[in-house]
Enzyme design. Structure first.
Site, PDB file in Angstrom:
ATOM      1  CD  GLU A  32      -2.753   1.246   2.454  1.00 41.48           C
ATOM      2  OE1 GLU A  32      -2.677   0.384   3.350  1.00 41.48           O
ATOM      3  OE2 GLU A  32      -3.500   2.247   2.505  1.00 41.48           O
ATOM      4  NE  ARG A 257       3.749  -7.719  10.250  1.00 41.63           N
ATOM      5  CZ  ARG A 257       3.106  -7.073   9.281  1.00 41.63           C
ATOM      6  NH1 ARG A 257       2.158  -7.670   8.596  1.00 41.63           N
ATOM      7  NH2 ARG A 257       3.391  -5.817   8.993  1.00 41.63           N
ATOM      8  CE  LYS A 267       3.093   0.071   4.920  1.00 42.89           C
ATOM      9  NZ  LYS A 267       2.488  -0.156   3.593  1.00 42.89           N
TER      10      LYS A 267
HETATM   11  P1  ATP Z   1       2.852  -2.405   7.948  1.00 39.61           P
HETATM   12  O1  ATP Z   1       2.032  -3.076   9.003  1.00 39.61           O
HETATM   13  O2  ATP Z   1       4.283  -2.297   8.278  1.00 39.61           O
HETATM   14  O3  ATP Z   1       2.266  -1.133   7.465  1.00 39.61           O
HETATM   15  P2  ATP Z   1       1.586  -3.723   5.841  1.00 39.61           P
HETATM   16  O4  ATP Z   1       1.394  -5.192   5.881  1.00 39.61           O
HETATM   17  O5  ATP Z   1       0.425  -2.875   6.122  1.00 39.61           O
HETATM   18  O6  ATP Z   1       2.830  -3.399   6.740  1.00 39.61           O
HETATM   19  P3  ATP Z   1       1.658  -3.487   3.014  1.00 39.61           P
HETATM   20  O7  ATP Z   1       2.091  -2.331   2.213  1.00 39.61           O
HETATM   21  O8  ATP Z   1       0.213  -3.802   3.041  1.00 39.61           O
HETATM   22  O9  ATP Z   1       2.181  -3.248   4.483  1.00 39.61           O
HETATM   23  O10 ATP Z   1       2.515  -4.789   2.702  1.00 39.61           O
HETATM   24  C1  ATP Z   1       2.878  -5.270   1.443  1.00 39.61           C
HETATM   25  C2  ATP Z   1       3.244  -6.707   1.614  1.00 39.61           C
HETATM   26  O11 ATP Z   1       4.370  -6.838   2.484  1.00 39.61           O
HETATM   27  C3  ATP Z   1       2.118  -7.503   2.228  1.00 39.61           C
HETATM   28  O12 ATP Z   1       1.960  -8.713   1.516  1.00 39.61           O
HETATM   29  C4  ATP Z   1       2.582  -7.752   3.632  1.00 39.61           C
HETATM   30  O13 ATP Z   1       2.063  -8.945   4.122  1.00 39.61           O
HETATM   31  C5  ATP Z   1       4.101  -7.782   3.486  1.00 39.61           C
HETATM   32  N1  ATP Z   1       4.747  -7.402   4.747  1.00 39.61           N
HETATM   33  C6  ATP Z   1       4.574  -6.269   5.444  1.00 39.61           C
HETATM   34  N2  ATP Z   1       5.282  -6.278   6.588  1.00 39.61           N
HETATM   35  C7  ATP Z   1       5.949  -7.460   6.612  1.00 39.61           C
HETATM   36  C8  ATP Z   1       6.850  -8.090   7.536  1.00 39.61           C
HETATM   37  N3  ATP Z   1       7.213  -7.470   8.665  1.00 39.61           N
HETATM   38  N4  ATP Z   1       7.346  -9.303   7.230  1.00 39.61           N
HETATM   39  C9  ATP Z   1       6.983  -9.914   6.093  1.00 39.61           C
HETATM   40  N5  ATP Z   1       6.139  -9.389   5.184  1.00 39.61           N
HETATM   41  C10 ATP Z   1       5.618  -8.185   5.429  1.00 39.61           C
HETATM   42 MG    MG Z   2      -1.212  -2.098   5.554  1.00 42.30          MG
END
Ligand code: ATP
Ligand code: MG
Length: 559
Positions: A32, A257, A267
């Site tokens: 995102e 994760r 983020k």
């Molecule tokens: P955050 O919680 O840090 O904002 P998010 O999951 O909301 O992370 P996205 O932009 O939606 O962030 O993530 C893009 C991809 O990266 C998704 O498939 C998510 O599952 C993966 N991802 C995000 N954080 C991690 C992590 N700490 N370890 C492994 N994969 C991750």
């Molecule tokens: Mg997210």
């Protein structure tokens, strides 16, 4: 992936190819654009691109831009840069917003099938009606609206006839489902917000849970890899694909994760640190962002190798930051030139060295990689050493400079401390030493030994430089568990644990052969560790060096 170790996702893919369930592998990395990528994302990138590569498949970079309030072009640009920098090439660049029209059509299709309805309950009421883990939910009084009425209202939602929050479109599934995600989840919401891609074309936006499976299905994604917090959403994911009668059926698979010690990762938290000025932007070297690690001096291969070592499993553990540091040390060991830099200068005058004379000494650039050759370093009557390498009243086993003691200057001579000069406050401002011409490095002198070897920089040719030393932004040992897990309910939030001393800025000197260093050049400073030329703060006159990592660690790779 270079590591051909197996993991459960790889096993599933192999079986799917062998059984003929799939004839190719298509994955996607779906960030995102509401922040910069972090090393957790790097894990997802390595898994998605790496697995597709291994099976000659393809990976799309797809921005999940369904929430215009938080999303921004700056984030889109930085994410593209980071994925490329990590060494991956996407097959197609896509945006969820590319599919808004089709998503709308699919929603209409659901309404026609009696599988979706427009609800007038407020957000708060929807939450109340949803029930809990132990109690079933309650049906909305608007759930029984006719198809015609729903079609009309949904069209009018799109036309902009209602205010934000006035109505939503919900799936009609099961308010008593043990899985709360299936209790008539919201599919569309009203938001009169300009979107970074579609401008003001839309005032209704699909929810992630509805949009994501459709995006995957439209793109022909075979294995939709995401993190375990989406596990409970899998039934909804499958419901959307099935009820929307998507031709292609992707399979969602969840993995654990990545978290690392000494930091927060989400983020939202990183954004708070940036917005509230705790750090110098998203690329601050103290952040676990890809751009922060790059600016600190990490290499793409160090990050990739680290991520591979953490493996792919269902559980999400907290990995020691020392393991990440291990991989960058390994990567830089043979490639980065050795040099000497003084971080906290103390002047030394060598009283028996001829005034005005300068000699140029040879020094190897990297003893572990002799092919890198040698460099010339000047030596003369005045040099700088580290303040820490002198003590007036040393404890036992201190082998560096103190009155009467002799040490070796790396690549040069033995010097002996003869006299200590102080200012009016009693601060040591200069040492007077003598050198022994017989002891020149490289001449095979064996007359006597000294216990300490220190580094130095010749004073008249020294180039001023700034050094930035980093400590963890959040010290693991000070938080109660991982800072990531602290939330509003806790007495202290992660902000209360931010280390006020995480950055130390020092003004020192480097060897003259480093006058023309460029941003991202990396060096191993003798005894201090690996450093990277900072791209943001370096100037023509004065380079700024970020310490990537110190030299020593007790860290051992788990066998
Ligand atoms: P955050 O919680 O840090 O904002 P998010 O999951 O909301 O992370 P996205 O932009 O939606 O962030 O993530 C893009 C991809 O990266 C998704 O498939 C998510 O599952 C993966 N991802 C995000 N954080 C991690 C992590 N700490 N370890 C492994 N994969 C991750
Ligand atoms: Mg997210």
């Amino acid at each position: 992936m270079e590591h051909n170790s197996s993991n459960f996702i790889k096993t599933i893919i192999k079986e799917d190819l062998e059984s003929g369930k799939r004839d190719q592998v298509i994955t996607r990395f779906p960030p995102e654009p509401n922040g910069y990528l972090h090393i957790g994302h790097a894990k997802s990138i390595v898994i998605n691109f790496g697995l597709a590569d291994e099976f000659n498949g393809k990976t799309n970079l797809r921005f999940d831009d369904t929430n215009p309030l938080k999303e921004d072009e700056e984030f889109v640009a930085s994410i593209k840069e980071d994925v490329k920098w990590l060494g991956y090439e996407w097959e197609n660049l896509r945006f969820a917003s590319d599919y808004f029209e089709e998503m709308y059509d699919r929603a209409v299709q659901l309404i026609k099938k009696g599988k979706a309805y427009v609800d007038d309950l407020t957000g708060e009421q929807i939450r109340e009606y949803r029930g809990t883990l132990t109690e079933p939910g309650k049906e909305s009084p608007f759930r029984s609206r006719s198809v015609e009425e729903n079609l009309d209202l949904f069209q009018r939602m799109r036309n902009g006839e209602f205010a934000d929050g006035e109505k939503v479109l919900r799936a009609k599934i099961d308010m008593a489902s043990p899985n709360i995600n299936l209790r008539d989840p919201v599919l569309y919401r009203i938001s009169h917000t300009t979107h970074h891609n579609t401008g003001d074309k839309w005032c209704i936006y699909p929810m992630y849970a509805f949009a994501h499976p459709l995006e995957d299905a439209i793109e022909g994604v075979t294995h939709s890899l995401c993190t375990t917090e989406f596990e409970d959403q899998r039934p909804l994911y499958n419901w959307v694909v099935e009820e929307c009668e998507m031709e292609h059926q992707p399979q969602q698979i969840e993995f654990g994760r990545l978290n690392i010690t000494n930091t927060v990762m989400s983020k939202r938290k990183l954004k708070q640190l940036v917005d509230e000025g705790f750090v110098d932007g998203w690329d601050d070297p103290r952040l676990p962002t890809i751009s922060g690690l790059r600016r600190k001096g990490y290499t793409p291969s160090a990050i990739r190798e680290f991520v591979k070592e953490t493996g792919v499993s269902k559980s999400s553990g907290v990995v020691d930051e020392a393991m990440l540091e291990h991989f960058v040390r390994e990567d830089l060991k043979l490639t980065s030139p050795r040099t000497m830099g003084i971080l906290k200068p103390l002047k030394v005058v060598i009283t028996n060295y001829p005034e005005g004379q300068v000699e140029w000494l040879d020094a190897e650039i990297n003893p572990e990689n002799p092919d890198m050759g040698t460099r010339k370093i000047p030596f003369s009557r005045e040099i700088y050493v580290e303040q820490e390498d002198f003590m007036e009243n040393p404890p036992k086993k201190y082998f560096r400079l103190f009155p009467g003691n002799e040490v070796r200057l790396k690549h040069a001579y033995f010097i002996k401390c003869e006299e200590v000069i102080k200012d009016e406050h009693g601060e040591v401002i200069e040492l007077r030493c003598t050198y022994d011409p017989e002891t020149k490095s490289g001449t095979g002198f064996t007359g006597r030994k000294v216990k300490g070897t220190i580094h130095w920089v010749e004073a008249s040719h020294a180039v001023p430089a700034e050094f930035r030393l980093y400590e963890p932004l959040i010290k693991q040992e000070e938080t109660d568990g991982n800072a990531e897990e602290l939330d509003e309910a806790d007495e202290k939030t992660f902000i209360d644990y931010v280390n006020k001393n995480s950055l130390e800025v020092l003004q020192g000197f480097i060897e003259p052969n480093m006058e023309d260093v460029q941003p991202y050049d990396k060096f191993q400073f003798f005894r201090h560790g690996y450093f990277n030329v900072d791209p943001k703060h370096s100037t023509e006159e004065k380079p700024v060096f970020n310490r990537i990592v110190s030299l020593k660690s007790s860290f051992k790779l788990p066998k």
